[in-house]
Design an enzyme around this catalytic site. Sequence first.
Site, PDB file in Angstrom:
ATOM      1  NE  ARG A 251      15.215  15.991  52.772  1.00  0.00           N
ATOM      2  CZ  ARG A 251      15.659  14.854  53.268  1.00  0.00           C
ATOM      3  NH1 ARG A 251      15.345  13.707  52.681  1.00  0.00           N
ATOM      4  NH2 ARG A 251      16.415  14.836  54.347  1.00  0.00           N
TER       5      ARG A 251
ATOM      6  CD  GLU B 190      39.164  34.611  30.270  1.00  0.00           C
ATOM      7  OE1 GLU B 190      38.633  35.647  29.859  1.00  0.00           O
ATOM      8  OE2 GLU B 190      39.113  33.524  29.668  1.00  0.00           O
TER       9      GLU B 190
ATOM     10  N   GLY C 222      50.269  36.332  37.644  1.00  0.00           N
ATOM     11  CA  GLY C 222      49.240  36.399  36.612  1.00  0.00           C
ATOM     12  C   GLY C 222      48.572  37.762  36.613  1.00  0.00           C
TER      13      GLY C 222
HETATM   14  N1  COS Z   1      42.229  47.854  26.470  1.00  0.00           N
HETATM   15  C1  COS Z   1      43.168  48.513  25.749  1.00  0.00           C
HETATM   16  N2  COS Z   1      44.305  49.011  26.304  1.00  0.00           N
HETATM   17  C2  COS Z   1      44.487  48.829  27.628  1.00  0.00           C
HETATM   18  C3  COS Z   1      43.552  48.142  28.424  1.00  0.00           C
HETATM   19  C4  COS Z   1      42.381  47.651  27.795  1.00  0.00           C
HETATM   20  N3  COS Z   1      41.451  47.019  28.492  1.00  0.00           N
HETATM   21  N4  COS Z   1      44.003  48.106  29.686  1.00  0.00           N
HETATM   22  C5  COS Z   1      45.183  48.757  29.692  1.00  0.00           C
HETATM   23  N5  COS Z   1      45.467  49.185  28.435  1.00  0.00           N
HETATM   24  C6  COS Z   1      46.629  49.980  28.028  1.00  0.00           C
HETATM   25  C7  COS Z   1      46.667  51.250  28.848  1.00  0.00           C
HETATM   26  O1  COS Z   1      45.873  52.279  28.237  1.00  0.00           O
HETATM   27  C8  COS Z   1      48.133  51.602  28.842  1.00  0.00           C
HETATM   28  O2  COS Z   1      48.470  52.229  27.635  1.00  0.00           O
HETATM   29  P1  COS Z   1      49.123  53.719  27.623  1.00  0.00           P
HETATM   30  O3  COS Z   1      50.414  53.561  28.363  1.00  0.00           O
HETATM   31  O4  COS Z   1      49.283  54.014  26.179  1.00  0.00           O
HETATM   32  O5  COS Z   1      48.135  54.585  28.345  1.00  0.00           O
HETATM   33  C9  COS Z   1      48.803  50.245  28.841  1.00  0.00           C
HETATM   34  O6  COS Z   1      47.844  49.305  28.346  1.00  0.00           O
HETATM   35  C10 COS Z   1      49.227  49.801  30.244  1.00  0.00           C
HETATM   36  O7  COS Z   1      48.075  49.806  31.047  1.00  0.00           O
HETATM   37  P2  COS Z   1      48.130  49.949  32.626  1.00  0.00           P
HETATM   38  O8  COS Z   1      49.061  51.058  33.000  1.00  0.00           O
HETATM   39  O9  COS Z   1      46.728  50.024  33.133  1.00  0.00           O
HETATM   40  O10 COS Z   1      48.820  48.566  33.044  1.00  0.00           O
HETATM   41  P3  COS Z   1      49.020  47.909  34.456  1.00  0.00           P
HETATM   42  O11 COS Z   1      50.328  47.231  34.470  1.00  0.00           O
HETATM   43  O12 COS Z   1      48.758  48.913  35.536  1.00  0.00           O
HETATM   44  O13 COS Z   1      47.953  46.704  34.474  1.00  0.00           O
HETATM   45  C11 COS Z   1      45.897  45.571  34.915  1.00  0.00           C
HETATM   46  C12 COS Z   1      46.626  46.854  34.442  1.00  0.00           C
HETATM   47  C13 COS Z   1      46.203  45.234  36.373  1.00  0.00           C
HETATM   48  C14 COS Z   1      44.437  45.910  34.776  1.00  0.00           C
HETATM   49  C15 COS Z   1      46.290  44.377  34.019  1.00  0.00           C
HETATM   50  O14 COS Z   1      47.610  43.980  34.240  1.00  0.00           O
HETATM   51  C16 COS Z   1      45.389  43.198  34.202  1.00  0.00           C
HETATM   52  O15 COS Z   1      44.285  43.139  33.694  1.00  0.00           O
HETATM   53  N6  COS Z   1      45.893  42.163  34.945  1.00  0.00           N
HETATM   54  C17 COS Z   1      45.189  40.911  35.060  1.00  0.00           C
HETATM   55  C18 COS Z   1      45.582  40.005  33.960  1.00  0.00           C
HETATM   56  C19 COS Z   1      44.669  38.839  33.870  1.00  0.00           C
HETATM   57  O16 COS Z   1      43.469  38.995  33.760  1.00  0.00           O
HETATM   58  N7  COS Z   1      45.234  37.646  33.887  1.00  0.00           N
HETATM   59  C20 COS Z   1      44.453  36.484  33.827  1.00  0.00           C
HETATM   60  C21 COS Z   1      45.172  35.481  33.087  1.00  0.00           C
HETATM   61  S1  COS Z   1      44.809  35.432  31.442  1.00  0.00           S
HETATM   62  S2  COS Z   1      43.551  33.949  31.423  1.00  0.00           S
END
Ligand code: COS
Length: 380
Positions: free
Chosen positions: A268, A363, A132
Site C-alpha cells: 500500500r 479456559e 465459570g
Molecule cells: N492441579 C492440581 N490440583 C490443583 C490445581 C492444579 N492446577 N489447582 C488447584 N488444585 C487443587 C489444590 O491443590 C487444592 O487441593 P488441596 O485442598 O488438597 O490443597 C484444591 O485443588 C482446591 O484448589 P484451590 O483452593 O486453589 O481452589 P479455588 O476454589 O481457590 O480455585 C482457581 C482456584 C480460581 C484457580 C480455579 O477455580 C480456576 O482455575 N478457575 C477457573 C476455571 C476455568 O478456567 N474455567 C474455564 C472454563 S473451562 S473451559
Amino acid sequence: MTVDRILPTEEAAELLGLARDLAQGELAPRVDDHEQRGEFPREILRTLGRAGMLGLPYPESDGGSGQPYEVYLQVLETFAGSWLAVAEAVSVHVLSCFPIAVAGTGRQRKTLPELLGGELLGAYALSEPQGGSDAAGLTTTAVRDGDEYRVTGTKAWITHAGNADFYSIFCRTGGPGPDGISCLVADAGTPGLLPQAPERLMGLRSSPPAQIVLDDARIGVDRLVGAEGGGFRIAMQALDSGRLGIAACAVGLAQAAVDHAASYAKQRTQFGKPLAAFQGLGFLLADMATQVSAARALMLSAARLKDAGRPFSVEAAKAKLFATDTAMRVTTDAVQVLGGYGYVSDHPVERWFREAKVLQIVEGTNQIQRLVIARDLTRS
Ligand code: COS
C-alpha cells in the site's frame, strides 16, 4: 513469514509440514464460508482425526501420536493461523480426552483409540451459567441411584455442545467445595442430556458454544472417572494443559495478523511511498512481531517443562495470559495498519480482531491466570 522452528525430531518436522498442508489445503479455503454461515466444520475435524491430529500429545499405546507437547502446540499454532475455530476445536477435544487418558479405568481407557483417533468428538463441561471462574462452586448435582447417577443442572459455554459424541462433565457428588466434585463421562445420546440453542458470538462463529441442560440424566457409575471427589483436581490439571493450547491458538492468530499487516504495508502506498517506509508503521510492525515471538517463546518454555515432567501450571498461566493479551494487542494494531480496510470483512484482520477477544476469556479469564500466578508468588 515462515517461522524458524527448532523441532525435536525429523518426525516432528514432517508433522509440522503436514499441518501446514492441511491448514492451506483444507482449512484456508473453507473458513470464510463456514464463519459466514455459522456452520461447525465436523467433516474437517474428521479429516484431521484421520490425519492423526486429534490425539497428538497422548501415547501411541492409547491411540495417540506420542508427540511432545511442544510439537502439538506448534501444530495448533499452524491451524490457528488459518482457522481459529478449528484449532480451538482440536484443543478442546484434547482437553475433553484428558480425564479418561490420565484417570480412566481399564474399561474406560479401551475407548481411547476412538477418542484420540478422532472418530468421536469430545466436549468439556465445567462452567455453569452462574459462574465459570469459581469452578469449585459448581452446582450440578449427581445423586447415586443404584448403578447410576441421576444428574441435574446446567452447564454453560460448552464448545461442541450438540456436535460432540461424548461429554466430560464435572458435577457435585458430595458436599460443598472442591472435594465434593466428580468427573463423569457421558455419551451424547444419554437421555436427559439436552444441548440448547447455540450462543450468538462476536467471533468464532463456526463453533458456537451452547448450554447443556442435564434433566435427571442417568449416567452409569461405570462412567465415573477417578475417585468420587477427585474431579476438581482432574479438571484443574486438564486446564493447565488446555491453557497452553489456548496460548498456541493465540500465537497462531497473532502471527497471521503480523504477516498480513506487514504484507499490506509493503504494497500500500501513500504520499508516494509504501506504508512500510514510514517509521511510525515500521516500528509498530516491529513491536507486533517482537511480542508474538516472545509469546511463542513463553508458550514453548512452559510446554518443555510439561514434556520434562516438571510442574508447569504457573508457567502455563503466564503463557495463556501473555499470548492471548498479545493476540488482542497485535490484531488491534493490524486493523490500524490497514486503516479503513482493516475494519471491513474483505481482509481477515477484521475477523482475527473479533476472534482474539475470546481467547482472553476462555479456559480461565486472564484475571484468573493472574490470580494463579500471584498466589504462587505470594504463597508462604
Ligand atoms: N492441579 C492440581 N490440583 C490443583 C490445581 C492444579 N492446577 N489447582 C488447584 N488444585 C487443587 C489444590 O491443590 C487444592 O487441593 P488441596 O485442598 O488438597 O490443597 C484444591 O485443588 C482446591 O484448589 P484451590 O483452593 O486453589 O481452589 P479455588 O476454589 O481457590 O480455585 C482457581 C482456584 C480460581 C484457580 C480455579 O477455580 C480456576 O482455575 N478457575 C477457573 C476455571 C476455568 O478456567 N474455567 C474455564 C472454563 S473451562 S473451559
